[in-house]
Every structure is written in structure tokens, then in C-alpha cells.
Design an enzyme around this catalytic site. Structure first.
Site, PDB file in Angstrom:
ATOM      1  N   SER A 126       0.927  -1.255  -0.172  1.00 35.80           N
ATOM      2  CA  SER A 126      -0.014   0.097  -0.056  1.00 35.80           C
ATOM      3  C   SER A 126       0.868   1.429  -0.069  1.00 35.80           C
ATOM      4  CB  SER A 126      -0.930   0.062   1.298  1.00 35.80           C
ATOM      5  OG  SER A 126      -1.388   1.200   1.402  1.00 35.80           O
ATOM      6  N   TYR A 150      -1.486  -0.501  10.894  1.00 30.86           N
ATOM      7  CA  TYR A 150      -1.672  -0.890   9.580  1.00 30.86           C
ATOM      8  C   TYR A 150      -0.419  -0.792   8.799  1.00 30.86           C
ATOM      9  CZ  TYR A 150      -3.052  -1.318   4.760  1.00 30.86           C
ATOM     10  OH  TYR A 150      -3.384  -1.569   3.596  1.00 30.86           O
ATOM     11  N   LYS A 154       2.434  -3.409   6.929  1.00 31.12           N
ATOM     12  CA  LYS A 154       2.867  -3.404   5.291  1.00 31.12           C
ATOM     13  C   LYS A 154       4.175  -3.250   5.203  1.00 31.12           C
ATOM     14  CE  LYS A 154      -1.059  -4.437   3.526  1.00 31.12           C
ATOM     15  NZ  LYS A 154      -1.403  -5.595   2.929  1.00 31.12           N
TER      16      LYS A 154
END
Ligand code: WQD
Length: 336
Positions: A126, A150, A154
Site C-alpha cells: 500500500s 496497519y 505493510k
């Protein structure tokens, strides 16, 4: 004999659209999904769209025994790893859950691949790993950071893949940094289908357009952008799906790793998106300017040249197609 790809999280929003493009490209595909963020009837709809049966295992990527069973029952040439938790706000509430699912889940898949002798993996990353970039458009060599648990997961996954690839040349990893996925399949049979109140802009606007939500709160009208609202690089989910097919093909053909942005290189504001959606739905969409959302950045949009040069990928669909396909999907779904 067609090459076979395992899609973890393949019943989800991006996974299901990628499934269709892989079948179109002549691959055989196996889906593994725990259906924590996907409706079971997605599989039926994929069978209608592709006019062929779907092989789907219901289960979790953390279940090593199930992975071993899948790799024993199918000769898997490559995997595409979508299965992960992806809500930025939620990740701050349950960071351990995010780390277990997103990081341990990747390790579980890699270890099963190692046991089975499969070494090509496309990883769903992302643009969140860029944090608030100093440079726009953002190139792949921009500094990485994280602004949420989050984003931490990643980045941890990307760095883990880099370490594993450096340990053994057999590994071929494609790290794909999504910007802002939007839109739906032309059939209007699949699309983004959040079960609760959406965090992301387009699915929220879609629920305002169907009347399920009263109005859009525009998070901030005083950013240093052309109209004061946040600017992002929205990419049609069908373009994104095509990018995955090109990535897995490149891995299988070259055995070389790559890291690429999957974006259009064009930034659109919240109000640009709102007006485009109002045109698609042919109705005004109630909205108000609200305070900024904690953690948001003003502008992020991709430098897409490396995906073009390494994979031959260029996004083809624009904001109007994203909004029209989303509107077709949500208005059809509301009537079923
Ligand atoms: C886009 C713009 C908001 C909702 C996140 C994750 C990223 C990726 C995509 C997983 C911003 C504004 C939004 C609303 C608004 N997810 N907005 N009102 O924050 O760019 O990216 O989703 O991979 O990792 O960080 O996307 O859609 O939430 O916001 O004004 O109700 O819309 O402020 O400017 P974001 P988003």
C-alpha cells in the site's frame, strides 16, 4: 497445461476482480478465503462472470495444515497474497490482531510455499508505506515510514520479503503498492461491499448516493490543495487487477523481484470525486465540510513509470469510469 495461481483473500474486493483477470489471461486459479470480509455468494457470482466453476477453500492463511493440503492437491506456480486486515483506524484499536493476521499470515504462507517448492509471490502492499511523502508524485525509492499499526504491518511485510529474497535467489517477489482502489466490475455483479459504515471515500459516497447514508463529511477543507480538500490517486479496481496479472507473469517469466506503484499518477480531490459521482448517479449528493481526520495527509499520488517500464502496466480507466461502475454496482445490489 495452464499455470496455477493461489489467491489468498481471493473472495475480497481486489482479490475477486483479480480472479476474473487471471482466468481471462488463461491461468487456473484457487481461492483461499476465511470470508471475514467477503460475502459467500461472491463465489457464485464469479462463476457467472467467468462461466466456469471456482475452486475455493474456506479457511485462514494462518492454518499451515490447510495450506499444505492446498499445495498437495494443486501444483501452485505462484501465489497472490491479498488476505489481510486493512482499516487504518481499526488497526489502532487492535494492533496485535493486525500484526498477527498481516505479518504472521505472510510468514505462514511463505513457509508453506517453501515446503511445497513454490517461490513466486505477489504481495498486496500500500502507498501507506510512504507516510506523508516529501516528493510528489511519489517514486518507489521514496523514504518509507508508517503512521498507523496497519502501515507498520505493510512495511514489516515488505522488509521481511526483502530479507527472504536476499537469503535465496529462488524467491521471486512482486511488491505492489496500491494507491486508492475504486470502482467495480462492468457486470455490476461484484464490487466493494463493506458490511459496516465505510472508512474509505468512494464506498461512503456510494452509500450517500443510494440513500443508505445521509451525507458525506468532507474531512478538511483547508488543505494546501487546489480546492482545499484531500488529494489522492484513485485507480480503477479493474486496472489494479490487470496490474496483478502482469506482475505474476513477470515473476514466472523472469524470476526477478520487483516493487512498483499501482496508481494512475493523477491526483483527484474529495470534491472532484464527489462531483464525478454525482454525475454518474445523476443526482446531487449531500455533503458538508467537516474537521480534518487524524492521520490524513494533504496529497498523495503515484509516480507510475516503474510499473510501466518493468511490467508494461499503465492505468487506462479514469474517475468517471470508476464512479459509473461503482454506481452500477451499488444501485444493482440495493435492488437485489
Ligand atoms: C481518501 C480521501 C479523506 C472518507 C486509506 C488507507 C490506505 C488504503 C486506502 C488500504 C482523504 C477523504 C474519506 C470520508 C472524506 N487502504 N474522506 N470523507 O485515507 O487515502 O487511504 O485507504 O490499503 O492504506 O490509508 O483513503 O478513502 O479513507 O480517504 O473526506 O468519509 O477522502 O480525508 O482525503 P486514504 P480514504
Amino acid at each position: 497445461m495452464s499455470q496455477k495461481v493461489l489467491l489468498t483473500g481471493g473472495a475480497g474486493f481486489i482479490g475477486s476482480h483479480t480472479y476474473i483477470e487471471l482466468i481471462k489471461a488463461g491461468f487456473d486459479v484457487v481461492i483461499l478465503d476465511n470470508f471475514s470480509n467477503a460475502r459467500p455468494d461472491v463465489i457464485d457470482r464469479l462463476e457467472v462472470i467467468t462461466a466456469s466453476p471456482v475452486t475455493c477453500y474456506k479457511g485462514d492463511v494462518l492454518d499451515g495444515a490447510l495450506l499444505d493440503q492446498i499445495f498437495a492437491e494443486h501444483k501452485i506456480d505462484a501465489a497472490i497474497h491479498f488476505a489481510a486486515l486493512k482499516a487504518v483506524g481499526e488497526s489502532a484499536d487492535i494492533p496485535l490482531e493486525y500484526m498477527n493476521t498481516n505479518i504472521a499470515g505472510l510468514y505462514s504462507l511463505l513457509r508453506a510455499m517453501d515446503r511445497a517448492g513454490t517461490s513466486a509471490l505477489v504481495f498486496s502492499s500500500s502507498a501507506t508505506v510512504y507516510g506523508q511523502p516529501d516528493q510528489l508524485p511519489v517514486p518507489e525509492n521514496a523514504p518509507r515510514s508508517y503512521t498507523s499499526p496497519y502501515g507498520f504491518t505493510k512495511l514489516a511485510c515488505e522488509q521481511s520479503l526483502e530479507q527472504v529474497a536476499a537469503s535465496d535467489s529462488k524467491w521471486a517477489f512482486g511488491i505492489l503498492r496500491y494507491f486508492n482502489p475504486a470502482g467495480a466490475h462492468d457486470s455490476a455483479l461484484i464490487g466493494e461491499d463493506p458490511s459496516d459504515i465505510p472508512n474509505n471515500l468512494m464506498p461512503y459516497i456510494a452509500k450517500v448516493a443510494t440513500g443508505e447514508l445521509a451525507e458525506l463529511a468532507v474531512f478538511g477543507g483547508d488543505y494546501d490543495t487546489p480546492d482545499g480538500t484531500g488529494v489522492r490517486d484513485y485507480i480503477h479496481v479493474m486496472d489494479l487487477a490487470r496490474g496483478h496479472v502482469l506482475s505474476v507473469k513477470a515473476l514466472l517469466e523472469t524470476g526477478q523481484c520487483h516493487t512498483v506503484n499501482l496508481g494512475t499518477g493523477i491526483g483527484y480531490s474529495v470534491l472532484d470525486m464527489l462531483h464525478a459521482y454525482a454525475r454518474a448517479a445523476e443526482k446531487p449528493l449531500p455533503h458538508r465540510i467537516a474537521p480534518r481526520r487524524l492521520g490524513d495527509v494533504a496529497s498523495v499520488y503515484a509516480d507510475p513509470t516503474q510499473a510501466r517500464d518493468l511490467l508494461g502496466f499503465t492505468a487506462e480507466l479514469g474517475l468517471d469510469e470508476m464512479c459509473a461502475s461503482s454506481w452500477n454496482w451499488v444501485s444493482r445490489r440495493k435492488n437485489t
